[in-house]
Motif scaffolding. Structure first.
Motif, PDB file in Angstrom:
ATOM      1  N   PHE A  38       1.390   0.372 -12.046  1.00  0.00           N
ATOM      2  CA  PHE A  38      -0.055   0.168 -12.155  1.00  0.00           C
ATOM      3  C   PHE A  38      -0.801   1.133 -11.239  1.00  0.00           C
ATOM      4  CE2 PHE A  38      -4.064  -1.613 -10.814  1.00  0.00           C
ATOM      5  CZ  PHE A  38      -4.621  -2.093 -11.987  1.00  0.00           C
ATOM      6  N   LEU A  39      -0.350   1.245 -10.003  1.00  0.00           N
ATOM      7  CA  LEU A  39      -1.022   2.108  -9.029  1.00  0.00           C
ATOM      8  C   LEU A  39      -0.994   3.565  -9.472  1.00  0.00           C
ATOM      9  CD1 LEU A  39       0.354   0.554  -5.705  1.00  0.00           C
ATOM     10  CD2 LEU A  39      -1.828   0.078  -6.831  1.00  0.00           C
ATOM     11  N   GLN A  40       0.127   3.990 -10.007  1.00  0.00           N
ATOM     12  CA  GLN A  40       0.255   5.379 -10.431  1.00  0.00           C
ATOM     13  C   GLN A  40      -0.541   5.659 -11.701  1.00  0.00           C
ATOM     14  OE1 GLN A  40       4.477   6.006 -10.705  1.00  0.00           O
ATOM     15  NE2 GLN A  40       4.748   6.146  -8.487  1.00  0.00           N
ATOM     16  N   SER A  41      -0.452   4.754 -12.667  1.00  0.00           N
ATOM     17  CA  SER A  41      -1.135   4.991 -13.940  1.00  0.00           C
ATOM     18  C   SER A  41      -2.649   4.945 -13.797  1.00  0.00           C
ATOM     19  CB  SER A  41      -0.680   3.964 -14.989  1.00  0.00           C
ATOM     20  OG  SER A  41      -1.043   2.646 -14.599  1.00  0.00           O
ATOM     21  N   HIS A  42      -3.144   4.233 -12.781  1.00  0.00           N
ATOM     22  CA  HIS A  42      -4.586   4.156 -12.557  1.00  0.00           C
ATOM     23  C   HIS A  42      -5.038   5.054 -11.404  1.00  0.00           C
ATOM     24  CE1 HIS A  42      -3.849   0.500 -14.939  1.00  0.00           C
ATOM     25  NE2 HIS A  42      -5.090   0.655 -15.350  1.00  0.00           N
ATOM     26  N   ASN A  43      -4.134   5.928 -10.953  1.00  0.00           N
ATOM     27  CA  ASN A  43      -4.462   6.941  -9.947  1.00  0.00           C
ATOM     28  C   ASN A  43      -5.113   6.332  -8.707  1.00  0.00           C
ATOM     29  OD1 ASN A  43      -4.570   9.607  -8.960  1.00  0.00           O
ATOM     30  ND2 ASN A  43      -6.684   9.876  -9.667  1.00  0.00           N
ATOM     31  N   ILE A  44      -4.540   5.252  -8.214  1.00  0.00           N
ATOM     32  CA  ILE A  44      -5.090   4.581  -7.033  1.00  0.00           C
ATOM     33  C   ILE A  44      -4.525   5.227  -5.771  1.00  0.00           C
ATOM     34  CG2 ILE A  44      -5.182   2.413  -5.747  1.00  0.00           C
ATOM     35  CD1 ILE A  44      -5.247   0.969  -8.446  1.00  0.00           C
ATOM     36  N   LYS A  45      -5.404   5.788  -4.967  1.00  0.00           N
ATOM     37  CA  LYS A  45      -5.010   6.469  -3.735  1.00  0.00           C
ATOM     38  C   LYS A  45      -5.596   5.811  -2.490  1.00  0.00           C
ATOM     39  CE  LYS A  45      -3.013   9.847  -6.046  1.00  0.00           C
ATOM     40  NZ  LYS A  45      -3.571  11.208  -6.025  1.00  0.00           N
ATOM     41  N   PHE A  46      -6.641   5.000  -2.681  1.00  0.00           N
ATOM     42  CA  PHE A  46      -7.321   4.376  -1.551  1.00  0.00           C
ATOM     43  C   PHE A  46      -7.171   2.858  -1.625  1.00  0.00           C
ATOM     44  CE2 PHE A  46      -9.676   8.269  -2.662  1.00  0.00           C
ATOM     45  CZ  PHE A  46      -9.494   8.989  -1.488  1.00  0.00           C
ATOM     46  N   PHE A  47      -6.933   2.241  -0.470  1.00  0.00           N
ATOM     47  CA  PHE A  47      -6.694   0.804  -0.406  1.00  0.00           C
ATOM     48  C   PHE A  47      -7.592   0.194   0.674  1.00  0.00           C
ATOM     49  CE2 PHE A  47      -2.987   2.991  -1.916  1.00  0.00           C
ATOM     50  CZ  PHE A  47      -2.506   2.204  -2.956  1.00  0.00           C
ATOM     51  N   ILE A  48      -8.298  -0.878   0.309  1.00  0.00           N
ATOM     52  CA  ILE A  48      -9.152  -1.583   1.267  1.00  0.00           C
ATOM     53  C   ILE A  48      -8.713  -3.039   1.323  1.00  0.00           C
ATOM     54  CG2 ILE A  48     -11.491  -2.303   1.858  1.00  0.00           C
ATOM     55  CD1 ILE A  48     -12.570   0.120   0.434  1.00  0.00           C
ATOM     56  N   ALA A  49      -8.207  -3.456   2.477  1.00  0.00           N
ATOM     57  CA  ALA A  49      -7.798  -4.848   2.679  1.00  0.00           C
ATOM     58  C   ALA A  49      -8.975  -5.630   3.242  1.00  0.00           C
ATOM     59  CB  ALA A  49      -6.609  -4.914   3.635  1.00  0.00           C
ATOM     60  N   VAL A  50      -9.166  -6.846   2.752  1.00  0.00           N
ATOM     61  CA  VAL A  50     -10.291  -7.677   3.187  1.00  0.00           C
ATOM     62  C   VAL A  50      -9.769  -9.022   3.681  1.00  0.00           C
ATOM     63  CG1 VAL A  50     -12.444  -8.799   2.499  1.00  0.00           C
ATOM     64  CG2 VAL A  50     -11.826  -6.582   1.510  1.00  0.00           C
ATOM     65  N   GLY A  51     -10.054  -9.319   4.956  1.00  0.00           N
ATOM     66  CA  GLY A  51      -9.710 -10.627   5.503  1.00  0.00           C
ATOM     67  C   GLY A  51      -8.241 -10.847   5.795  1.00  0.00           C
ATOM     68  N   ILE A  52      -7.457  -9.784   5.880  1.00  0.00           N
ATOM     69  CA  ILE A  52      -6.033  -9.901   6.202  1.00  0.00           C
ATOM     70  C   ILE A  52      -5.821  -9.347   7.611  1.00  0.00           C
ATOM     71  CG2 ILE A  52      -3.685  -9.264   5.536  1.00  0.00           C
ATOM     72  CD1 ILE A  52      -4.684  -8.814   2.709  1.00  0.00           C
ATOM     73  N   PRO A  53      -5.112 -10.061   8.487  1.00  0.00           N
ATOM     74  CA  PRO A  53      -4.896  -9.569   9.854  1.00  0.00           C
ATOM     75  C   PRO A  53      -4.320  -8.153   9.861  1.00  0.00           C
ATOM     76  CG  PRO A  53      -4.174 -11.843   9.675  1.00  0.00           C
ATOM     77  CD  PRO A  53      -4.497 -11.395   8.279  1.00  0.00           C
ATOM     78  N   THR A  54      -4.806  -7.345  10.775  1.00  0.00           N
ATOM     79  CA  THR A  54      -4.409  -5.941  10.827  1.00  0.00           C
ATOM     80  C   THR A  54      -2.905  -5.766  10.993  1.00  0.00           C
ATOM     81  OG1 THR A  54      -6.555  -5.281  11.726  1.00  0.00           O
ATOM     82  CG2 THR A  54      -4.715  -3.782  12.101  1.00  0.00           C
ATOM     83  N   LYS A  55      -2.289  -6.585  11.839  1.00  0.00           N
ATOM     84  CA  LYS A  55      -0.848  -6.419  12.046  1.00  0.00           C
ATOM     85  C   LYS A  55      -0.064  -6.709  10.766  1.00  0.00           C
ATOM     86  CE  LYS A  55       0.250 -11.056  13.890  1.00  0.00           C
ATOM     87  NZ  LYS A  55       0.857 -11.767  15.051  1.00  0.00           N
ATOM     88  N   ARG A  56      -0.593  -7.611   9.928  1.00  0.00           N
ATOM     89  CA  ARG A  56       0.070  -7.901   8.657  1.00  0.00           C
ATOM     90  C   ARG A  56      -0.101  -6.737   7.683  1.00  0.00           C
ATOM     91  NH1 ARG A  56      -1.524 -12.685   4.383  1.00  0.00           N
ATOM     92  NH2 ARG A  56       0.280 -12.468   3.010  1.00  0.00           N
ATOM     93  N   VAL A  57      -1.306  -6.173   7.637  1.00  0.00           N
ATOM     94  CA  VAL A  57      -1.546  -5.016   6.773  1.00  0.00           C
ATOM     95  C   VAL A  57      -0.663  -3.852   7.208  1.00  0.00           C
ATOM     96  CG1 VAL A  57      -3.259  -3.344   5.977  1.00  0.00           C
ATOM     97  CG2 VAL A  57      -3.919  -5.728   6.300  1.00  0.00           C
ATOM     98  N   ALA A  58      -0.547  -3.667   8.530  1.00  0.00           N
ATOM     99  CA  ALA A  58       0.277  -2.578   9.060  1.00  0.00           C
ATOM    100  C   ALA A  58       1.730  -2.728   8.622  1.00  0.00           C
ATOM    101  CB  ALA A  58       0.182  -2.551  10.581  1.00  0.00           C
ATOM    102  N   GLN A  59       2.227  -3.959   8.616  1.00  0.00           N
ATOM    103  CA  GLN A  59       3.609  -4.200   8.201  1.00  0.00           C
ATOM    104  C   GLN A  59       3.805  -3.905   6.718  1.00  0.00           C
ATOM    105  OE1 GLN A  59       4.059  -8.278   9.402  1.00  0.00           O
ATOM    106  NE2 GLN A  59       4.476  -7.782  11.543  1.00  0.00           N
ATOM    107  N   TYR A  60       2.872  -4.378   5.897  1.00  0.00           N
ATOM    108  CA  TYR A  60       2.995  -4.173   4.456  1.00  0.00           C
ATOM    109  C   TYR A  60       2.824  -2.703   4.076  1.00  0.00           C
ATOM    110  CZ  TYR A  60       3.232  -9.067   3.033  1.00  0.00           C
ATOM    111  OH  TYR A  60       3.648 -10.361   2.827  1.00  0.00           O
TER     112      TYR A  60
END
Length: 312
Positions: A38-60
Motif C-alpha cells: 500500500f505504501l509503495q503503490s500510493h507513493n507514501i514518503k511522509f508519516f505523521i503520528a498523532v497522539g502516540i508516545p515518541t519512544k513508541r514511534v521511535a521503536q516502530y
C-alpha cells in the motif's frame, strides 16, 4: 462462515486499511506502517503520528531510513528528560536527530526552490515559503511537535504544505487505532484549511464517511476541542480580509455527496492492500531527494516560543 461472521471479519480488515483524505493525504491506524504494498503503490514518503508516545514511534520506525522516509509525531507529553532504559533513550535520541535533520533539510530545499522559481513574486522581505505557512519556515527543524491548541493545527497544516510543495511523495497520518479524537481534529483542520467555506459539521461528516469507525468522535467533543474553533476563525478572517498564509493549490474540495466520494476512495484501495498486512514494521518507500547542500531560508522573525528539542 455465517454472514454475521463474514461481516465482522470484513469490518476488521477495513479497520487496517488507510483511507484517502485528499489527493496526497491518507490516514489510518499505526499498523498501516506494515502494509508495504500500500505504501509503495500510493507513493507514501511522509508519516505523521498523532497522539502516540515518541519512544513508541521511535521503536516502530527504527527500521526506516531518513533517506527513504520522513517521520514527524505530535506528542504533547514528550519530555526528553523522562527516565527510560538506556536502549530506549538511544533509540529515541537517534530517531529524533536523524528525522529532525531530514525535516530541516527538506524545508530548506523547498524554501530555496520557491525563491528560485518565484524571484520577484513579492515585494515584501518575507521569505517566499513563509507566505504559504502560518509560522516561519525555520520553525520546522525538529520532528517532535509538543504544541497544543491552535498552534497544533497551524503546525500540522504547515507540515502538509511543506510536504506537498516538495513533490517528493504522499503523506500518511496515523494514530494508534485510526479512530482517536486527536486524529479526527487534525484531519478536520486540514479539510477546513483546504476548503475554508466548509463548516465544522461538514468536515466531520466527510471524515466519518471515509472512516465510519470514527463513531466515538461526537460533534460536541470535537468542535470545542482546544484551538479548533479558533483555527476556524483564523481561516474565516483570512478569507474575508485576505490575511494569513496562502493555501497551496489543492484538489481537496469536498464532494456535494461525501458518502459517494468516500465509497469511491475505499473501492480504489484493492484487496491486495488488505492482504499485505504483516507483523513487520520496517518500511522502504523509495528515496526522498533532499539536497543536503541547500541553504536555509533568510533569517525570519520568530513569532512563537519553542521548547528545546521540540516544536511547540
Amino acid at each position: 462462515m455465517s454472514f454475521h461472521n463474514q461481516f465482522a471479519v470484513a469490518a476488521c480488515k477495513n479497520q487496517l486499511i488507510p483511507q484517502q483524505l485528499t489527493n496526497d493525504v491518507f490516514f489510518g491506524p499505526l499498523n498501516s506502517l506494515s502494509q508495504h504494498s500500500f505504501l509503495q503503490s500510493h507513493n507514501i514518503k511522509f508519516f505523521i503520528a498523532v497522539g502516540i508516545p515518541t519512544k513508541r514511534v521511535a521503536q516502530y520506525c527504527s527500521g526506516m531510513s531518513a533517506e527513504h522516509s520522513l517521520v514527524v509525531n505530535f506528542d504533547s507529553a514528550f519530555n526528553p528528560h523522562t527516565p527510560a532504559s538506556a536502549s530506549e533513550t538511544t533509540t529515541t535520541s537517534l530517531y529524533c536527530q536523524t528525522q529532525s535533520k531530514s525535516l530541516a533539510l527538506l524545508t530548506a530545499k523547498v524554501s530555496a526552490g520557491m525563491e528560485t522559481t518565484y524571484p520577484s513574486r513579492s515585494l515584501t522581505p518575507q521569505p517566499e515559503l513563509d507566505q504559504s505557512l502560518y509560522l516561519p519556515a525555520p520553525t520546522y527543524n525538529c520532528n517532535v511537535v509538543t504544541a497544543q491548541g491552535v498552534d497544533k493545527f497551524k503546525i500540522f497544516n504547515d507540515l502538509l504544505t511543506i510536504f506537498k510543495l516538495s513533490n517528493a511523495g504522499n503523506v500518511l497520518v496515523f494514530s494508534s487505532s485510526g479512530n482517536e479524537r486527536d486524529l479526527a481534529t487534525v484531519l478536520i483542520s486540514h479539510i477546513l484549511h483546504t476548503n475554508p467555506s466548509t463548516s465544522l459539521m461538514e468536515a466531520l461528516q466527510y471524515i466519518k464517511s471515509l472512516r465510519p469507525s470514527l463513531t466515538q468522535c461526537q460533534p460536541e467533543s470535537l468542535f470545542w476541542s482546544e484551538g479548533l474553533t479558533e483555527f476556524k476563525d483564523i481561516l474565516k478572517s483570512r478569507s474575508i480580509f485576505g490575511t494569513g498564509p496562502m493555501a497551496p493549490p489543492t484538489n481537496a474540495v469536498l464532494s456535494p455527496n461525501a458518502v459517494c466520494l468516500a465509497t469511491k476512495r475505499r473501492n480504489d484501495i484493492t484487496s491486495d492492500d488488505e492482504d499485505d498486512y504483516s507483523d513487520s514494521t520496517n518500511v522502504t518507500t523509495g528515496s526522498i531527494q533532499v539536497d543536503r547542500s541547500a541553504s536555509g531560508t533568510p533569517k525570519a522573525r520568530r513569532i512563537a516560543t519553542y521548547q528545546s528539542g521540540t516544536i511547540g
